[in-house]
Design a protein around this motif. Structure first.
Motif, mmCIF file in Angstrom:
data_model
loop_
_atom_site.group_PDB
_atom_site.id
_atom_site.type_symbol
_atom_site.label_atom_id
_atom_site.label_comp_id
_atom_site.label_asym_id
_atom_site.label_seq_id
_atom_site.Cartn_x
_atom_site.Cartn_y
_atom_site.Cartn_z
ATOM 1 N N SER A 73 1.813 23.211 18.892
ATOM 2 C CA SER A 73 2.448 23.038 17.593
ATOM 3 C C SER A 73 1.435 22.472 16.601
ATOM 4 O O SER A 73 0.384 21.951 16.985
ATOM 5 N N MET A 74 1.757 22.602 15.293
ATOM 6 C CA MET A 74 0.881 22.039 14.260
ATOM 7 C C MET A 74 1.018 20.521 14.219
ATOM 8 O O MET A 74 2.115 19.981 14.403
ATOM 9 N N VAL A 75 -0.133 19.878 13.946
ATOM 10 C CA VAL A 75 -0.159 18.411 13.895
ATOM 11 C C VAL A 75 -0.993 17.984 12.705
ATOM 12 O O VAL A 75 -2.067 18.550 12.440
ATOM 13 N N VAL A 76 -0.498 16.975 11.975
ATOM 14 C CA VAL A 76 -1.266 16.362 10.895
ATOM 15 C C VAL A 76 -1.286 14.860 11.118
ATOM 16 O O VAL A 76 -0.404 14.308 11.792
ATOM 17 N N PRO A 77 -2.282 14.163 10.568
ATOM 18 C CA PRO A 77 -2.289 12.699 10.682
ATOM 19 C C PRO A 77 -1.036 12.098 10.051
ATOM 20 O O PRO A 77 -0.523 12.600 9.041
ATOM 21 N N GLY A 78 -0.577 11.016 10.640
ATOM 22 C CA GLY A 78 0.637 10.385 10.130
ATOM 23 C C GLY A 78 0.498 9.882 8.706
ATOM 24 O O GLY A 78 1.479 9.867 7.947
ATOM 25 N N ASN A 79 -0.720 9.502 8.291
ATOM 26 C CA ASN A 79 -0.899 8.966 6.939
ATOM 27 C C ASN A 79 -1.020 10.061 5.873
ATOM 28 O O ASN A 79 -1.301 9.777 4.716
ATOM 29 N N ALA A 80 -0.793 11.316 6.283
ATOM 30 C CA ALA A 80 -0.772 12.397 5.295
ATOM 31 C C ALA A 80 0.639 12.676 4.799
ATOM 32 O O ALA A 80 0.827 13.409 3.823
ATOM 33 N N ILE A 81 1.620 12.081 5.453
ATOM 34 C CA ILE A 81 3.019 12.383 5.158
ATOM 35 C C ILE A 81 3.599 11.321 4.236
ATOM 36 O O ILE A 81 3.456 10.122 4.475
ATOM 37 N N ARG A 82 4.247 11.784 3.170
ATOM 38 C CA ARG A 82 4.960 10.885 2.261
ATOM 39 C C ARG A 82 6.453 11.163 2.425
ATOM 40 O O ARG A 82 6.906 12.301 2.265
ATOM 41 N N THR A 83 7.203 10.136 2.771
ATOM 42 C CA THR A 83 8.632 10.282 3.018
ATOM 43 C C THR A 83 9.422 9.664 1.883
ATOM 44 O O THR A 83 9.188 8.510 1.501
ATOM 45 N N GLU A 84 10.343 10.447 1.358
ATOM 46 C CA GLU A 84 11.248 9.971 0.300
ATOM 47 C C GLU A 84 12.662 10.332 0.711
ATOM 48 O O GLU A 84 13.061 11.498 0.688
ATOM 49 N N GLY A 85 13.410 9.308 1.115
ATOM 50 C CA GLY A 85 14.757 9.563 1.599
ATOM 51 C C GLY A 85 14.709 10.343 2.899
ATOM 52 O O GLY A 85 14.036 9.961 3.854
ATOM 53 N N ALA A 86 15.414 11.473 2.939
ATOM 54 C CA ALA A 86 15.433 12.309 4.136
ATOM 55 C C ALA A 86 14.369 13.392 4.109
ATOM 56 O O ALA A 86 14.268 14.186 5.043
ATOM 57 N N ASN A 87 13.563 13.433 3.042
ATOM 58 C CA ASN A 87 12.571 14.492 2.879
ATOM 59 C C ASN A 87 11.163 13.972 3.144
ATOM 60 O O ASN A 87 10.824 12.835 2.807
ATOM 61 N N SER A 88 10.350 14.851 3.732
ATOM 62 C CA SER A 88 8.946 14.530 3.991
ATOM 63 C C SER A 88 8.075 15.524 3.231
ATOM 64 O O SER A 88 8.337 16.732 3.236
ATOM 65 N N HIS A 89 7.023 15.008 2.587
ATOM 66 C CA HIS A 89 6.134 15.832 1.766
ATOM 67 C C HIS A 89 4.692 15.594 2.177
ATOM 68 O O HIS A 89 4.343 14.522 2.684
ATOM 69 N N VAL A 90 3.853 16.584 1.939
ATOM 70 C CA VAL A 90 2.406 16.427 2.046
ATOM 71 C C VAL A 90 1.776 17.105 0.840
ATOM 72 O O VAL A 90 2.397 17.953 0.184
ATOM 73 N N PHE A 91 0.548 16.730 0.541
ATOM 74 C CA PHE A 91 -0.237 17.397 -0.506
ATOM 75 C C PHE A 91 -1.316 18.230 0.164
ATOM 76 O O PHE A 91 -2.084 17.724 0.994
ATOM 77 N N VAL A 92 -1.363 19.490 -0.216
ATOM 78 C CA VAL A 92 -2.365 20.412 0.301
ATOM 79 C C VAL A 92 -3.341 20.742 -0.828
ATOM 80 O O VAL A 92 -2.926 20.986 -1.967
ATOM 81 N N VAL A 93 -4.635 20.731 -0.516
ATOM 82 C CA VAL A 93 -5.648 21.058 -1.521
ATOM 83 C C VAL A 93 -5.834 22.578 -1.569
ATOM 84 O O VAL A 93 -6.184 23.201 -0.562
ATOM 85 N N GLN A 94 -5.577 23.136 -2.763
ATOM 86 C CA GLN A 94 -5.761 24.575 -2.995
ATOM 87 C C GLN A 94 -6.450 24.776 -4.348
ATOM 88 O O GLN A 94 -5.930 24.325 -5.376
ATOM 89 N N ASP A 95 -7.621 25.418 -4.321
ATOM 90 C CA ASP A 95 -8.349 25.735 -5.550
ATOM 91 C C ASP A 95 -8.577 24.498 -6.415
ATOM 92 O O ASP A 95 -8.412 24.530 -7.640
ATOM 93 N N GLY A 96 -8.914 23.398 -5.809
ATOM 94 C CA GLY A 96 -9.223 22.186 -6.542
ATOM 95 C C GLY A 96 -8.015 21.454 -7.081
ATOM 96 O O GLY A 96 -8.173 20.530 -7.887
ATOM 97 N N HIS A 97 -6.827 21.822 -6.655
ATOM 98 C CA HIS A 97 -5.609 21.156 -7.106
ATOM 99 C C HIS A 97 -4.777 20.693 -5.907
ATOM 100 O O HIS A 97 -4.860 21.267 -4.821
ATOM 101 N N ALA A 98 -3.986 19.653 -6.132
ATOM 102 C CA ALA A 98 -3.066 19.154 -5.113
ATOM 103 C C ALA A 98 -1.742 19.903 -5.241
ATOM 104 O O ALA A 98 -1.135 19.900 -6.309
#
Length: 363
Positions: A295-320
């Motif tokens: 399965s896919m795995v990311v470091p725990g400190n890459a995840i931002r949790t707000e309420g019941a939702n979890s988000h990450v920022f992915v770098v694409q073309d110099g933008h988050a």
């Protein structure tokens, strides 16, 4: 006058332009969105790749702890209780006296049986010797056949009487022994059932014993997960009494059939309990270890949790680019990602609170 007319014309023209601009503003298409490019210098970020790893799988279950040995100890005799010195929680060893009944009648019965046996043995010896003498006489025709047959019958009757007397003594001794109820194994008294002076019948439960150095964890596994079970499988669990401590054991018994009503299978794990912290009857929250999966795995400190939702920022073309993700179980220092990302994407570590979707970034 001419200057006044020019001033009035300018005012009228300005008002008309305002009206036209207002008209186009309030009648613009509903889906028109004004996009503004992010301003300011690019944000410095650290990133990590989305990796594919072996992620442990767990089945969350609830269950109950049971004693490895548990017995409702009953008496095999009737009588008045004269000794019941055990108490709840008391430690006992195999053979220790739990309860004792009045044994006076049983002692008298043993004495009577011993006397009867002694008499029966004497009768048998007399009949045996008489038969031997008649056998010698019969060989030389010195005794009638009827006398010989009578001696033989007396011998057989006395032998049978001797056997009956021996059985009666055994029975009397058993009844005497049954007046004392002993612990069948080493363990603890879970409950005392009788009091001194109480009359009990044969079969009355006098105490309940449990052995707690080894416990059994009974779990109900859904039918859909039965294919993942095997003897020796590891199971970990917690109990309400010690919420910060994790206990473990291994499956020892797997049920032979799925239950009709609940559509589950009962399994039992063996739990070492040498410190005796765990008690029979405790409810547990268990985690059964299944076969790992990729399965896919990311470091725990890459995840931002707000309420019941979890988000990450992915770098694409110099933008988050902010993405909503579905998280799974912990995987070492990382967290399993079950959806929302692709292997190889770059996720931002420790995203700053000011980082927004579309922000310019540099690594």
């Amino acid at each position: 006058m001419k200057s006044n007319r020019l001033m009035i014309a300018a005012i009228v023209a300005g008002a008309g332009a305002t009206v036209i601009l207002a008209f186009f503003y309030f009648h613009r298409p509903a889906d028109a969105v004004v996009k503004t490019a992010p301003s300011g210098a690019p944000v410095q970020v650290r990133v990590a790749l989305v990796e594919e790893k072996d992620v442990p799988r767990y089945l969350l279950l609830t269950g109950e702890l049971r004693a490895e040995k548990e017995s409702s100890v009953a008496t095999d005799a009737a009588g008045i209780v004269v000794l019941a010195s055990i108490e709840r929680g008391m430690s006992v060893k195999k053979g220790d006296v739990l309860v004792k009944l009045d044994d006076r009648n049983a002692i008298l019965a043993v004495r009577e049986a011993e006397a009867n046996l002694k008499s029966a043995r004497a009768d048998y010896e007399h009949a045996r010797k008489d038969l031997e003498r008649n056998e010698q006489l019969a060989k030389v025709k010195a005794v009638s056949d009827s006398s010989f047959q009578k001696a033989k019958a007396n011998h057989d009757i006395s032998a049978a009487s001797l056997s009956v007397a021996e059985v009666r003594l055994d029975k009397a001794e058993k009844n005497l022994a049954d007046c004392t109820v002993s612990a069948p194994f080493t363990g603890f008294v879970a409950e005392r059932k009788v009091q001194i002076g109480e009359y009990v019948q044969s079969g009355t439960v006098v105490a309940r014993l449990v052995e707690v150095d080894t416990l059994r964890l009974s779990l109900n596994v859904p039918e859909t997960a039965v294919g993942s079970l095997y003897v020796g499988q590891e199971v970990s669990f917690t109990v309400g009494a010690y919420p910060d401590r994790t206990f473990s054991g291994k499956i020892k018994h797997v049920g032979a059939a799925v239950r009709d009503n609940s559509r589950d299978l009962v399994i039992e794990a063996e739990i070492a309990n040498s410190d005796r912290l765990l008690k029979p009857g405790m409810f547990v929250s268990a985690r059964l270890v299944l076969t790992p999966a990729i399965s896919m795995v990311v470091p725990g400190n890459a995840i931002r949790t707000e309420g019941a939702n979890s988000h990450v920022f992915v770098v694409q073309d110099g933008h988050a680019v902010e993405k909503l993700v579905e998280t799974g179980v912990p995987a070492g220092s990382g967290v399993e990602i079950r959806g929302g990302l692709k292997p190889g994407e770059k996720v931002v570590l420790d995203p700053d609170a000011g980082l927004k979707d579309g922000s310019q970034v540099r690594m």
